[in-house]
Scaffold this active site. Structure first.
Site, PDB file in Angstrom:
ATOM      1  N   LYS A  99      -6.907  -8.765 -11.563  1.00 13.69           N
ATOM      2  CA  LYS A  99      -8.531  -8.466 -11.778  1.00 13.69           C
ATOM      3  C   LYS A  99      -8.888  -8.393 -13.380  1.00 13.69           C
ATOM      4  CE  LYS A  99      -8.360  -6.432  -7.251  1.00 13.69           C
ATOM      5  NZ  LYS A  99      -8.258  -5.324  -6.478  1.00 13.69           N
TER       6      LYS A  99
ATOM      7  N   GLN B 184      -7.579   0.801  -6.964  1.00 15.18           N
ATOM      8  CA  GLN B 184      -6.612   0.116  -6.172  1.00 15.18           C
ATOM      9  C   GLN B 184      -6.181   0.823  -4.749  1.00 15.18           C
ATOM     10  OE1 GLN B 184      -6.439  -3.377  -6.782  1.00 15.18           O
ATOM     11  NE2 GLN B 184      -5.114  -3.509  -4.906  1.00 15.18           N
TER      12      GLN B 184
ATOM     13  N   ASP C 114     -16.522  -2.698  -4.944  1.00 18.35           N
ATOM     14  CA  ASP C 114     -15.644  -3.123  -3.682  1.00 18.35           C
ATOM     15  C   ASP C 114     -16.311  -3.050  -2.400  1.00 18.35           C
ATOM     16  OD1 ASP C 114     -12.847  -3.826  -4.175  1.00 18.35           O
ATOM     17  OD2 ASP C 114     -12.212  -1.849  -4.229  1.00 18.35           O
TER      18      ASP C 114
END
Ligand code: NAP
Length: 283
Positions: free
Chosen positions: A53, A97, A120
């Site tokens: 990422k 994460q 997200d």
């Protein structure tokens, strides 16, 4: 019939090129979109995802920061950190994460992130906005699937989409996004009776179960579009939830694993970060 294979990588590259230009234009307006990724612990798979990422962010010109915390980080420390990132004007996207260690509530963490920086798309506020058909941040994997289908010019309206999986991460949101596109959506899950009966009815079959080769050619209707979201490691090799060789003889379009949905997920994260910066700066 041998299906046309939809590769995510070239599409992801094309989108990232467009994003690079968009980020340059924002830089000229003194806006520097920034993504902060927080990882707790040293799980090798999670570490490899976050490094990916970060690399992708930098390639399109985003500012990016990786905050690595030890596995025994307290929930309160993480909540305080998120609070600081929420207040920081230079930060536009915050991603923690998942999964987080067991002593930390993932739901508390998700809800602590400012919905305006929730790139997200997991915050209940953003999930609710998606549910009610409003503009918001969509979760990256479902959004990537939607963009893939659209770019492959696969029409969605009136199509019967069958989804194997109902997780908050993939199954439910992809169903919602496709419902918003006027598809007719069926969800299957581990308690579904006679899975094949359902998968065989799909015009578009999306498999997100995390079970290698759960679906094969015999489970698919002739000419169906098959999207394989699964990522499984079998004998050291990455494999999806669909038996690719038998499925491609029946389907009209199919995504492979790897190189299918995967590259689109990170791409949509970059997209959401740029969108967050634009919205925060009123662009
Ligand atoms: P998850 O949270 O484990 O959910 C799996 C879903 O599949 C659940 O709804 C489960 O049903 C259902 N399921 C499991 N076994 C089944 C069976 N035998 N028959 C029917 N349904 C079954 O997983 P996830 O987070 O949604 O991820 C799914 C897969 O996608 C994983 O392989 C993951 O690694 C992959 N993934 C890939 C990407 C990417 O970028 N390519 C991103 C995210 C996830 P219940 O609800 O009844 O338990």
């Amino acid at each position: 019939m041998s299906a046309e294979v939809i590769y995510g990588k070239p599409l992801a590259e094309e989108l990232r090129q467009e994003m690079k230009e968009e980020v340059s234009a924002l830089h000229e307006k003194k806006i520097h979109p920034k993504l902060v990724v927080v990882i707790i612990g040293e799980d090798p798979a999670s570490m490899s995802y976050v490094k990916g990422k970060q690399r992708a962010s930098e390639k399109v010109g985003l500012d990016s920061e990786l905050i690595e915390l030890p596995v025994d980080t307290s929930e309160q420390y993480l909540l305080d950190l998120i609070d600081r990132l929420n207040q920081d004007d230079k930060v536009h996207g915050i991603l923690v994460q998942l999964p987080v260690p067991e002593h930390i509530s993932d739901q508390k963490i998700i809800e602590a992130i400012d919905p305006k920086k929730d790139v997200d798309g997991f915050h209940p506020m953003n999930a609710g906005r998606m549910l009610t058909g409003q503009d918001t941040f969509y979760p990256c994997t479902p959004y990537g699937i939607l963009v893939m289908l659209k770019r492959a010019a696969i029409s969605l309206e009136g199509k019967h989409v069958v989804i194997v999986g109902r997780s908050n991460l993939v199954g439910k949101p992809v169903g919602q996004l496709l419902l918003n596109e006027n598809a007719t959506v069926t969800h299957c899950h581990s308690r579904t009776k006679d899975l094949r009966h359902h998968t065989k009815q799909a015009d578009i079959l999306i498999v997100a179960a995390g079970k290698p080769s759960l679906v094969s050619g015999e489970d698919i209707r002739e000419g169906a579009v098959v999207i394989d979201v699964g990522v499984n490691r079998v004998d050291g090799k990455l494999t999806g939830d669909v038996d690719f060789d038998s499925a491609k003889e029946v389907a009209s379009y199919i995504t492979p694993v790897p190189k299918g949905v995967g590259p689109m997920t990170i791409t949509m994260l970059l997209h959401n970060t740029i969108e967050a910066a634009k919205r925060i700066h009123g662009q």
